[in-house]
Design a protein around this motif. Structure first.
Motif, PDB file in Angstrom:
ATOM      1  N   THR A 227      52.334  49.670  34.947  1.00  0.00           N
ATOM      2  CA  THR A 227      51.624  49.203  36.136  1.00  0.00           C
ATOM      3  C   THR A 227      52.550  48.380  37.016  1.00  0.00           C
ATOM      4  O   THR A 227      52.545  48.511  38.243  1.00  0.00           O
ATOM      5  CB  THR A 227      50.395  48.364  35.737  1.00  0.00           C
ATOM      6  OG1 THR A 227      49.559  49.145  34.896  1.00  0.00           O
ATOM      7  CG2 THR A 227      49.601  47.927  36.961  1.00  0.00           C
TER       8      THR A 227
ATOM      9  N   VAL B 284      55.164  37.253  36.230  1.00  0.00           N
ATOM     10  CA  VAL B 284      55.147  35.936  35.603  1.00  0.00           C
ATOM     11  C   VAL B 284      54.730  36.087  34.163  1.00  0.00           C
ATOM     12  O   VAL B 284      55.254  35.463  33.257  1.00  0.00           O
ATOM     13  CB  VAL B 284      54.151  34.994  36.344  1.00  0.00           C
ATOM     14  CG1 VAL B 284      53.897  33.752  35.524  1.00  0.00           C
ATOM     15  CG2 VAL B 284      54.713  34.614  37.687  1.00  0.00           C
ATOM     16  N   HIS B 285      53.792  37.001  33.954  1.00  0.00           N
ATOM     17  CA  HIS B 285      53.304  37.260  32.606  1.00  0.00           C
ATOM     18  C   HIS B 285      54.438  37.683  31.692  1.00  0.00           C
ATOM     19  O   HIS B 285      54.580  37.213  30.572  1.00  0.00           O
ATOM     20  CB  HIS B 285      52.217  38.325  32.703  1.00  0.00           C
ATOM     21  CG  HIS B 285      52.054  39.118  31.456  1.00  0.00           C
ATOM     22  ND1 HIS B 285      51.656  38.570  30.282  1.00  0.00           N
ATOM     23  CD2 HIS B 285      52.257  40.413  31.215  1.00  0.00           C
ATOM     24  CE1 HIS B 285      51.598  39.518  29.369  1.00  0.00           C
ATOM     25  NE2 HIS B 285      51.950  40.636  29.890  1.00  0.00           N
TER      26      HIS B 285
ATOM     27  N   MET C 225      51.200  47.910  30.726  1.00  0.00           N
ATOM     28  CA  MET C 225      51.344  46.879  31.732  1.00  0.00           C
ATOM     29  C   MET C 225      52.692  46.995  32.431  1.00  0.00           C
ATOM     30  O   MET C 225      52.798  46.771  33.640  1.00  0.00           O
ATOM     31  CB  MET C 225      51.175  45.502  31.102  1.00  0.00           C
ATOM     32  CG  MET C 225      49.763  45.303  30.582  1.00  0.00           C
ATOM     33  SD  MET C 225      49.458  43.644  30.037  1.00  0.00           S
ATOM     34  CE  MET C 225      49.514  42.768  31.574  1.00  0.00           C
TER      35      MET C 225
ATOM     36  N   ALA D 166      51.637  38.208  39.546  1.00  0.00           N
ATOM     37  CA  ALA D 166      50.722  37.996  38.422  1.00  0.00           C
ATOM     38  C   ALA D 166      51.235  38.749  37.190  1.00  0.00           C
ATOM     39  O   ALA D 166      51.167  38.264  36.071  1.00  0.00           O
ATOM     40  CB  ALA D 166      49.317  38.457  38.773  1.00  0.00           C
ATOM     41  N   MET D 167      51.788  39.936  37.405  1.00  0.00           N
ATOM     42  CA  MET D 167      52.302  40.728  36.288  1.00  0.00           C
ATOM     43  C   MET D 167      53.655  40.213  35.832  1.00  0.00           C
ATOM     44  O   MET D 167      53.918  40.083  34.648  1.00  0.00           O
ATOM     45  CB  MET D 167      52.465  42.190  36.711  1.00  0.00           C
ATOM     46  CG  MET D 167      51.187  42.846  37.133  1.00  0.00           C
ATOM     47  SD  MET D 167      50.163  43.263  35.738  1.00  0.00           S
ATOM     48  CE  MET D 167      51.017  44.702  35.145  1.00  0.00           C
TER      49      MET D 167
ATOM     50  N   GLN E 249      51.401  39.472  45.454  1.00  0.00           N
ATOM     51  CA  GLN E 249      50.607  38.611  44.563  1.00  0.00           C
ATOM     52  C   GLN E 249      50.326  39.325  43.245  1.00  0.00           C
ATOM     53  O   GLN E 249      50.413  38.723  42.170  1.00  0.00           O
ATOM     54  CB  GLN E 249      49.274  38.244  45.213  1.00  0.00           C
ATOM     55  CG  GLN E 249      49.356  37.096  46.197  1.00  0.00           C
ATOM     56  CD  GLN E 249      48.072  36.973  47.006  1.00  0.00           C
ATOM     57  OE1 GLN E 249      46.985  37.291  46.515  1.00  0.00           O
ATOM     58  NE2 GLN E 249      48.184  36.540  48.228  1.00  0.00           N
ATOM     59  N   ALA E 250      49.974  40.598  43.349  1.00  0.00           N
ATOM     60  CA  ALA E 250      49.689  41.376  42.133  1.00  0.00           C
ATOM     61  C   ALA E 250      50.961  41.489  41.291  1.00  0.00           C
ATOM     62  O   ALA E 250      50.934  41.348  40.066  1.00  0.00           O
ATOM     63  CB  ALA E 250      49.163  42.765  42.490  1.00  0.00           C
TER      64      ALA E 250
ATOM     65  N   GLN F  18      51.302  46.691  26.031  1.00  0.00           N
ATOM     66  CA  GLN F  18      52.370  46.061  26.808  1.00  0.00           C
ATOM     67  C   GLN F  18      53.097  47.101  27.666  1.00  0.00           C
ATOM     68  O   GLN F  18      53.427  46.856  28.828  1.00  0.00           O
ATOM     69  CB  GLN F  18      53.356  45.382  25.873  1.00  0.00           C
ATOM     70  CG  GLN F  18      54.374  44.503  26.583  1.00  0.00           C
ATOM     71  CD  GLN F  18      55.336  43.833  25.630  1.00  0.00           C
ATOM     72  OE1 GLN F  18      55.555  44.299  24.515  1.00  0.00           O
ATOM     73  NE2 GLN F  18      55.935  42.747  26.050  1.00  0.00           N
TER      74      GLN F  18
ATOM     75  N   ALA G  18      54.955  33.040  26.306  1.00  0.00           N
ATOM     76  CA  ALA G  18      54.340  33.876  25.266  1.00  0.00           C
ATOM     77  C   ALA G  18      55.210  35.051  24.908  1.00  0.00           C
ATOM     78  O   ALA G  18      55.232  35.504  23.776  1.00  0.00           O
ATOM     79  CB  ALA G  18      52.968  34.366  25.726  1.00  0.00           C
ATOM     80  N   PHE G  19      55.949  35.570  25.887  1.00  0.00           N
ATOM     81  CA  PHE G  19      56.796  36.728  25.608  1.00  0.00           C
ATOM     82  C   PHE G  19      58.218  36.338  25.265  1.00  0.00           C
ATOM     83  O   PHE G  19      58.976  37.152  24.770  1.00  0.00           O
ATOM     84  CB  PHE G  19      56.788  37.686  26.804  1.00  0.00           C
ATOM     85  CG  PHE G  19      55.557  38.513  26.829  1.00  0.00           C
ATOM     86  CD1 PHE G  19      54.425  38.045  27.437  1.00  0.00           C
ATOM     87  CD2 PHE G  19      55.516  39.743  26.190  1.00  0.00           C
ATOM     88  CE1 PHE G  19      53.268  38.795  27.439  1.00  0.00           C
ATOM     89  CE2 PHE G  19      54.364  40.502  26.189  1.00  0.00           C
ATOM     90  CZ  PHE G  19      53.240  40.015  26.821  1.00  0.00           C
TER      91      PHE G  19
END
Lengths: 205, 221
Positions: free
Chosen positions: B128, B33-34, B125, B30-31, B26-27, B122, B39-40
Motif C-alpha cells: 500500500t 512513520v509506522h 502494508m 501515516a504509513m 498525509q496518508a 506487513q 515498534a519495528f
C-alpha cells in the motif's frame, strides 16, 4: 529530405494533439487504476486481518492450556527434589561454560557483565523450571506479547492512512468519468467547464 | 475541499490540486512513520523471527540470560533433568507433563504460523505504501498536465519540422526526424522509422508518444 507543406504540418499537429489529449485522459485513468489497486489491497488486508484474528484465538487457547498444565504440575509435591537438585548442581557449571564460550565467539560484546548476570540467573533458577520447559513457555508468552503489540501498532497506523484515503477517493476527481472526445479539455477552461467550479456561468446564476 | 474560497473567483491551480497532494502525503506519512516507529526498530522484534537465530540468542542472553537455556542439550546433566521421572508416587503427573509438552509444541507451531501471517500483513502494508508513492507520482503528472492545458492554444503539440533521411541499400533503415513543441517545452526531436509513412496514423501516434515520454522524463529530472 522531402518538403512538408504548412498544411501538412498543421494536420500533423492536429493529429498529435488528439493523441496527447487521449494520453491526458489515460493519465487520469491511471490515477484511478492505482486507486483501484489500493482499494483491492485494502480488501486483501481485511481478509488477512480476519485470518489473524482467528489464528490469534487458536494460539491463545492453546497457550492457556499450556499455562494451565504448568500450574497443575507446579502444584504437585516435589517428590524428585533431591534427584533434580543433584543434577542441577552438575548442570549449572556446564551450562555456564557452554554459554560463555558461545557468547564470546558469536556475540562478543560485554562478556564480563553477561557472565555475572548469568551466574546470578542460574543461582536463582530451579531445576523444576527446566523440567517443565519453563524457558520455552516464557519465550512463547513474550512472543505473544510482541505479536499483539506489533499488530496493534500496524492497525493503528493503517487505520489512520485508510481514513485519509477513503476521504481522498470520495472526491469527485475519482468518481467523475472523463469525456471521450478531442477538445474535451479535461482540465481546461473551454469548452468543457465544470459548472460548480465556475459560478460566473449563467447556469449557476 | 476543492471549492473556491470566494464564489466570485475561479479556483487557482493550487486551490484545485494542492488538497489532493496534501492528503496523499498525509496518508504516506501515516504509513511511513509506522514503519520507522520504535515498534519495528525495537530489537525485540527479532524475537519473533526464526527460532535459534544467533542474533536472537545473543539478545536474549544480554537481556536476562534466558538465551543460555537453549544450550541445555549440550550438557549431559542438564539433559538428564528433562528425563527425570517423578511419577512414581503419582502416575497422573507423567500424564500431565505429557499434556504440557504436547500443548507447548502446538503453541510453538501456532505462534510461528501467526508470525508468518503478521509478516504477510506487513507486506500488504508495504504494498500500500508503494502504491501511495505511485499515486503521488501519477497524480503529480496529471496535475502537471492539467496546468499545461489551461491555455487557449488549441494545439498541445506543434510540429515544426519534418525531415526524412533515406538510406543507401547497404545501410540500415533510415529514420524520419520530427521536431515538435509540446506544451511549453523546448523543441523535442523524435525519430520514426522511415517505413512508417507520414500518412499512416501510426506516424503521429509514435511522434506524440515519444515526445510525451521525453517531456515527462525531463520534468522528473
Amino acid at each position: 529530405d522531402q518538403a512538408v507543406s504548412d498544411n501538412e504540418l498543421q494536420e500533423m499537429s492536429n493529429q498529435g494533439s488528439k493523441y496527447i489529449n487521449k494520453e491526458i485522459q489515460n493519465a487520469v485513468n491511471g490515477v484511478k487504476q492505482i486507486k483501484n489497486l489500493i482499494e483491492r489491497t485494502n480488501e486483501e488486508r481485511k481478509i488477512l486481518l480476519n485470518n489473524l484474528e482467528e489464528a490469534k484465538k487458536k494460539k491463545e487457547d492453546v497457550l492457556n492450556e499450556t499455562r494451565d498444565s504448568e500450574m497443575k504440575l507446579k502444584a504437585f509435591p516435589g517428590v524428585c527434589n533431591e534427584t533434580m537438585m543433584a543434577l542441577w548442581e552438575e548442570c549449572k557449571p556446564c551450562l555456564k561454560q557452554t554459554c560463555m564460550k558461545f557468547y564470546a565467539r558469536v556475540c562478543r560484546s560485554g562478556s564480563g557483565l553477561v557472565g555475572r548476570q548469568l551466574e546470578e540467573f542460574l543461582n536463582q533458577s530451579s531445576p523444576f523450571y527446566f523440567w517443565i520447559n519453563g524457558d520455552r513457555i516464557d519465550s512463547l508468552l513474550e512472543d505473544d506479547r510482541q505479536q499483539s503489540h506489533m499488530l496493534d501498532v500496524m492497525q493503528d497506523r493503517f487505520s489512520r492512512a485508510s481514513s485519509i484515503m477513503d476521504e481522498l477517493f470520495q472526491d469527485r476527481f475519482f468518481t467523475h468519468e472523463p469525456q471521450d472526445s478531442f477538445r474535451s479539455f479535461p482540465f481546461g477552461l473551454t469548452p468543457w467547464r465544470p459548472h460548480f467550479l465556475f459560478p460566473k456561468s449563467r447556469f449557476v446564476r | 475541499s476543492l471549492m473556491p474560497f470566494s464564489p466570485y473567483e475561479p479556483p487557482s491551480f493550487q486551490d484545485m490540486f494542492q488538497p489532493f497532494f496534501d492528503m496523499i502525503h498525509q496518508a504516506q506519512q501515516a504509513m511511513d512513520v509506522h514503519f520507522h516507529s520504535p515498534a519495528f526498530q525495537h530489537p525485540q522484534m527479532d524475537l519473533i523471527r526464526e527460532g535459534d537465530d544467533d542474533r536472537t540468542v545473543c539478545r536474549e542472553i544480554r537481556h536476562n540470560s534466558t538465551g543460555c537455556l537453549r544450550m541445555k542439550d549440550q550438557c549431559e546433566k542438564c539433559r538428564e533433568i528433562l528425563s527425570v521421572d517423578c511419577s512414581a508416587s503419582d502416575p497422573s503427573q507423567a500424564q500431565l507433563r505429557q499434556e504440557l509438552n504436547d500443548s507447548l509444541q502446538l503453541a510453538e507451531l501456532l505462534t510461528k504460523r501467526y508470525n508468518d501471517l503478521l509478516h504477510s500483513y506487513q507486506r500488504k502494508m508495504l504494498n500500500t505504501s508503494s502504491l501511495l508513492e505511485q499515486l503521488n507520482e501519477q497524480f503529480s503528472w496529471v496535475s502537471q498536465l492539467a496546468n499545461l492545458t489551461q491555455g487557449e492554444d488549441q494545439y498541445y503539440l506543434r510540429v515544426t519540422t519534418v525531415a526524412s533521411h533515406t538510406s543507401d541499400s547497404d545501410a540500415p533503415s533510415g529514420v524520419t526526424e520530427v521536431v515538435v513543441k509540446l506544451f511549453d517545452s523546448d523543441p523535442i526531436t523524435v525519430t520514426v522509422p522511415v517505413e512508417v509513412s507520414r500518412k499512416n496514423p501510426k506516424f503521429m501516434e509514435t511522434v506524440a508518444e515519444k515526445a510525451l515520454q521525453e517531456y515527462r522524463k525531463k520534468s522528473r529530472e
